[in-house]
Design a protein around this motif. Sequence first.
Motif, PDB file in Angstrom:
ATOM      1  N   THR A  12       0.829  -1.210   0.000  1.00 17.66           N
ATOM      2  CA  THR A  12       0.000   0.000   0.000  1.00 17.66           C
ATOM      3  C   THR A  12       0.859   1.255   0.000  1.00 17.66           C
ATOM      4  O   THR A  12       0.548   2.237  -0.697  1.00 17.66           O
ATOM      5  N   SER A  16       0.772   4.049  -2.914  1.00 19.64           N
ATOM      6  CA  SER A  16       0.214   5.348  -2.530  1.00 19.64           C
ATOM      7  C   SER A  16       0.915   6.519  -3.216  1.00 19.64           C
ATOM      8  O   SER A  16       0.313   7.586  -3.364  1.00 19.64           O
ATOM      9  N   GLY A  20      -1.351   8.851  -5.194  1.00 16.98           N
ATOM     10  CA  GLY A  20      -1.438  10.179  -4.599  1.00 16.98           C
ATOM     11  C   GLY A  20      -1.231  11.287  -5.626  1.00 16.98           C
ATOM     12  O   GLY A  20      -1.945  12.298  -5.622  1.00 16.98           O
ATOM     13  N   ILE A 261      -5.663   2.104   0.570  1.00 15.50           N
ATOM     14  CA  ILE A 261      -4.969   2.787  -0.516  1.00 15.50           C
ATOM     15  C   ILE A 261      -5.295   4.289  -0.602  1.00 15.50           C
ATOM     16  O   ILE A 261      -4.401   5.117  -0.724  1.00 15.50           O
ATOM     17  N   PHE A 264      -3.962   6.394   2.496  1.00 10.82           N
ATOM     18  CA  PHE A 264      -2.517   6.568   2.367  1.00 10.82           C
ATOM     19  C   PHE A 264      -2.200   7.602   1.276  1.00 10.82           C
ATOM     20  O   PHE A 264      -1.372   8.497   1.461  1.00 10.82           O
ATOM     21  N   SER A 265      -2.860   7.452   0.141  1.00 14.21           N
ATOM     22  CA  SER A 265      -2.525   8.266  -1.032  1.00 14.21           C
ATOM     23  C   SER A 265      -2.891   9.732  -0.853  1.00 14.21           C
ATOM     24  O   SER A 265      -2.228  10.612  -1.431  1.00 14.21           O
ATOM     25  N   TYR A 284       2.794  11.701   7.075  1.00 10.34           N
ATOM     26  CA  TYR A 284       2.757  10.294   6.672  1.00 10.34           C
ATOM     27  C   TYR A 284       3.524   9.436   7.669  1.00 10.34           C
ATOM     28  O   TYR A 284       3.069   8.346   8.070  1.00 10.34           O
TER      29      TYR A 284
END
Length: 585
Positions: A12, A16, A20, A261, A264-265, A284
């Motif tokens: 993941t 990301s 992102g 996903i 996180f992104s 993050y």
Amino acid sequence: MWIHPLLIVLTTALLSIPVGFYLAKIIDGRYRAPRWLAWFENRLNTGPQDWKAYVVSLLLFNTVMFVVAFVFLSLQPLLPLNPDSKGMLAPTTIFNTAASFLTNTNLQHYSGEQHLSYFSQLTAILWNMFVSAAVGFGALAAVIRGLRGDPNMGNFYVDMWRCVVYVFLPASLIMGVLLMGAGVPMTLDGAEQASTIQPGSMGTDKGEPQPQVIARGPVAAVIPIKHLGTNGGGFFGANGAHPYENPSAWSNFLEVINILIFPFSLIVAFGRMLGNLRHAAVIYGVMMLLFVTMIGWAIAWDTLQGNPALIGGAGGEGRGARALPVDQDLGNLEGKELRYGTSAGATFAAATTAVTCGSVNCMHDSLNPLAGLTPFTGMWLNCVFGGKGVGLINLLVYLVVGVFLAGLMVGRTPEYLGKKIEAREMKLAMLALLIHPIMILGPAGLFAACNWGAKATNNPGAHGFSEILYEFSSASANNGSGFEGLNDTYGFNSNPDPAPYSPEWDIATGLVMLLSRFIPIIAPIALASSLARKKPTPFTAGTLRTDTLTFSFVLLGTILLVGALLFLPAAMLGPVAEHLGPIPF
């Protein structure tokens, strides 16, 4: 045991970064849409909106979402795609369900295969899964525009369109095909009846053996957005533990990736849109540290421990009242599906509550007491990546509070991204921060003190209190998972013997979901708009940098000291007290 969560986190995290950057491109409108899609998008664009117009549009759209879901659920017996002739749910359950899916919570006071028709699943439920997820996405987009000083907050309807059409729909189509390949059914046929090997094993009717009824339906249409939108509402009552929702270890791996996903992104997208990836890396890193700690704690106290109710015996060894011949070498297996692997239940529990998804592949009620602290912690902090959009918004509230506290300690006016944090911003931040514990601890205390809670719990003492506390934690965090054990399901309106206090649970959790969804969205949008109107202050040697390792400790300390301590007494009364066992006062 550790390979499963490690693969999930690493996969993941790697995905990301490109996702992102794609999300940042979509949010900023830096793409060329096909002409026919661009035509629809232009029709929706009502022009730039300030924060008030953006919030009004958001609330109006959510009102329509609620009405549509309420009407469809109320008319369920009269609408098509009802091959199993489902009746109408109780009115309070309809209110609770409409509020639940409107707010992206997906708390279920019903069992999907028992109570909902295919039409209800595909309209009231599935439609809300897409658009309620997009609401959080759009709210974050508005906040980012305010933080970077844009003259307006964008347009809510355009943000909704971009998120649903260019993000959720293509991702759901891809995942739907993969899940069908893994064995998830996709059909509009009614339930199948099968003869059992042993006649009469399902009971008899007038002496005739009853067949086994196997529920099915358009499951593959629902499951992808259930996870991609951090929704969590299961097509079946058993949710992600049902073999038609989650057939194998491979599907389980895909579904946990789906859950994580986009949360996180969006951190990467945040840094890209602000032009400050170093600051995004700090956020993050703090989120990842908390998330990995949650997974490790859950595995250590559940997968690496036996169930205390099954070990020891009457002789006094352990806390178990009786010794049972159950193999405990693989850890606590109660309430787990072993086809996913021994650590999959604890990992899924950490992931689904860290990002406010609410999908489950094991019974959280069966987690060892201290392992049960993991889903509680994810919902209480509500910012460990969190739901797409809303999780980062909650983290930014903690960040503003951390900057304010750091500024007070060094005697300087707090600043964030070059803008001064003053009284108005702090009032809005504290409103967004404190509504969460108020909506959990107040109702949980009320229900624990009266028959509404005491008579609905399946267990006495600390575990029963945990069941009550979990229900309101899940409702306030827009999570939707349940500790289970609560007698809170009314069922069909014609049910002659409903749970005695289910209407009170329906109404209370419904109101908590609505208040805990919109206040923490509206207040940060107003905060970001307030910062957008301020002139940037010059960067000096005394400015608190927000892209350093030092600030990451400031942010982590703020989350733990301000966020976690709000719930420490409740944790002591629930999971910790249960772990310690009966205390002879």
